[in-house]
Design a protein around this motif. Structure first.
Motif, mmCIF file in Angstrom:
data_model
loop_
_atom_site.group_PDB
_atom_site.id
_atom_site.type_symbol
_atom_site.label_atom_id
_atom_site.label_comp_id
_atom_site.label_asym_id
_atom_site.label_seq_id
_atom_site.Cartn_x
_atom_site.Cartn_y
_atom_site.Cartn_z
ATOM 1 N N GLU A 117 0.842 -1.194 0.000
ATOM 2 C CA GLU A 117 0.000 0.000 0.000
ATOM 3 C C GLU A 117 0.877 1.244 0.000
ATOM 4 O OE1 GLU A 117 -4.010 1.247 2.192
ATOM 5 O OE2 GLU A 117 -2.280 1.254 3.551
ATOM 6 N N VAL A 118 0.470 2.223 -0.796
ATOM 7 C CA VAL A 118 1.130 3.524 -0.845
ATOM 8 C C VAL A 118 0.059 4.577 -0.620
ATOM 9 C CG1 VAL A 118 2.397 5.155 -2.285
ATOM 10 C CG2 VAL A 118 2.919 2.719 -2.417
ATOM 11 N N CYS A 119 0.330 5.519 0.291
ATOM 12 C CA CYS A 119 -0.575 6.637 0.538
ATOM 13 C C CYS A 119 0.155 7.926 0.207
ATOM 14 C CB CYS A 119 -1.008 6.688 2.006
ATOM 15 S SG CYS A 119 -2.065 5.320 2.508
ATOM 16 N N GLY A 120 -0.592 8.891 -0.263
ATOM 17 C CA GLY A 120 0.044 10.169 -0.555
ATOM 18 C C GLY A 120 -0.925 11.176 -1.108
ATOM 19 N N GLY A 121 -0.368 12.322 -1.442
ATOM 20 C CA GLY A 121 -1.206 13.377 -1.982
ATOM 21 C C GLY A 121 -0.410 14.624 -2.281
ATOM 22 N N ASP A 122 -1.146 15.645 -2.679
ATOM 23 C CA ASP A 122 -0.589 16.965 -2.947
ATOM 24 C C ASP A 122 -1.095 17.906 -1.863
ATOM 25 O OD1 ASP A 122 0.576 16.049 -5.318
ATOM 26 O OD2 ASP A 122 -1.237 16.475 -6.470
ATOM 27 N N PHE A 123 -0.165 18.549 -1.161
ATOM 28 C CA PHE A 123 -0.496 19.445 -0.055
ATOM 29 C C PHE A 123 0.124 20.812 -0.325
ATOM 30 C CE2 PHE A 123 -0.667 15.176 1.524
ATOM 31 C CZ PHE A 123 -1.707 15.163 2.433
ATOM 32 N N GLU A 124 -0.493 21.848 0.233
ATOM 33 C CA GLU A 124 0.083 23.183 0.075
ATOM 34 C C GLU A 124 -0.279 24.090 1.239
ATOM 35 O OE1 GLU A 124 -2.707 25.777 -2.813
ATOM 36 O OE2 GLU A 124 -1.770 24.055 -3.816
ATOM 37 N N THR A 125 0.539 25.118 1.390
ATOM 38 C CA THR A 125 0.293 26.155 2.384
ATOM 39 C C THR A 125 1.074 27.384 1.960
ATOM 40 O OG1 THR A 125 0.203 26.649 4.762
ATOM 41 C CG2 THR A 125 2.220 25.610 3.944
ATOM 42 N N THR A 126 0.759 28.517 2.562
ATOM 43 C CA THR A 126 1.536 29.736 2.363
ATOM 44 C C THR A 126 2.011 30.208 3.725
ATOM 45 O OG1 THR A 126 0.298 30.359 0.378
ATOM 46 C CG2 THR A 126 1.497 32.116 1.502
ATOM 47 N N ILE A 127 3.312 30.473 3.822
ATOM 48 C CA ILE A 127 3.884 30.953 5.079
ATOM 49 C C ILE A 127 4.481 32.344 4.866
ATOM 50 C CG2 ILE A 127 4.394 28.619 5.912
ATOM 51 C CD1 ILE A 127 7.385 29.210 5.240
ATOM 52 N N GLN A 128 4.662 33.063 5.955
ATOM 53 C CA GLN A 128 5.388 34.325 5.926
ATOM 54 C C GLN A 128 6.800 34.011 6.446
ATOM 55 O OE1 GLN A 128 2.009 34.338 7.182
ATOM 56 N NE2 GLN A 128 1.638 34.867 5.039
ATOM 57 N N ARG A 129 7.784 34.083 5.584
ATOM 58 C CA ARG A 129 9.141 33.676 5.937
ATOM 59 C C ARG A 129 9.707 34.497 7.087
ATOM 60 N NH1 ARG A 129 13.107 36.816 2.827
ATOM 61 N NH2 ARG A 129 12.036 38.203 1.381
ATOM 62 N N SER A 130 9.239 35.727 7.261
ATOM 63 C CA SER A 130 9.745 36.585 8.334
ATOM 64 C C SER A 130 9.426 36.027 9.719
ATOM 65 C CB SER A 130 9.185 38.005 8.200
ATOM 66 O OG SER A 130 7.770 37.977 8.260
ATOM 67 N N ARG A 131 8.397 35.193 9.832
ATOM 68 C CA ARG A 131 8.086 34.578 11.133
ATOM 69 C C ARG A 131 9.231 33.726 11.626
ATOM 70 N NH1 ARG A 131 2.660 31.532 12.283
ATOM 71 N NH2 ARG A 131 3.249 31.972 14.408
ATOM 72 N N TRP A 132 9.995 33.172 10.723
ATOM 73 C CA TRP A 132 11.142 32.335 11.066
ATOM 74 C C TRP A 132 12.449 33.138 11.048
ATOM 75 C CZ3 TRP A 132 6.750 30.558 8.902
ATOM 76 C CH2 TRP A 132 6.182 29.394 9.448
#
Length: 193
Positions: free
Chosen positions: A153-168
């Protein structure tokens, strides 16, 4: 029912229930040849800079019936690849990822949200440049299937998000008008062990 028979029956029932519960949860190892962590960031309103990280590894604990899971994904920041060596070196420098001091970034999550039987979001934290902040990855696609060649069995997908790099603490170029928002696109496949 004789006491010993009753005790044996109860022990068997408890054992069967424990086995059934543990059988639901499985460990999956992230397949680095079918997992890509890429980014997109606006370049001065002119175009979009894109790149990816070539080295990554991790595991997923996933219980589809219980609708729970855990993810650990480690990314080698020095493996950044934009297709241009000079740009790669600048992104590896102290201006951005500071790969010499912080050789890896890590996403850890233990909150899976579902829409029916499909994962819709994975919530956790991203550690980058020594700082950890919450991040939610939204699933654009998710599926588990029996892989025809691996016979597992293989599980997976396409995920996304947007971050503000300045937080890091990654704030190079912000005063010059460079974008703070970075879109992360994560294509992941993980193989059941």
């Amino acid at each position: 029912m004789p006491k010993t028979l009753y005790t044996t029956a109860v022990a068997a029932a408890i054992g069967a229930a424990s086995w059934a519960a543990s059988a639901q949860s499985a460990t999956y190892v992230i397949d680095p040849t079918h997992t890509f962590v890429t980014f997109e960031v606006d370049h001065l309103g002119i175009s979009t800079n894109r790149g990816r990280f070539d080295k990554k590894e991790g595991t997923v604990q996933f219980d589809r019936a219980g609708k729970t899971g855990k993810v650990e994904l480690t990314i080698d920041t020095a493996s950044i690849n934009t297709g241009t060596a000079q740009f790669n070196r600048h992104l590896q420098s102290k201006d951005f990822f500071n790969s010499a001091e912080y050789p890896s970034a890590k996403f850890v999550a233990d909150q899976f949200r579902f829409d029916g039987d499909k994962v819709s979001e994975v919530a956790g934290t991203l550690t980058l440049l020594g700082q950890t902040h919450p991040v939610v990855l939204k699933a654009k696609r998710f599926n588990c299937t029996q892989h025809p060649m691996l016979k597992r069995e293989v599980c997976g997908g396409d995920f996304e998000t947007t971050i503000q790099r300045s937080r890091w603490g990654m704030d190079y170029g912000l005063k010059m008008g460079m974008a703070d928002d970075v879109k992360l696109l994560i294509q992941v496949e993980a193989i059941k062990q």
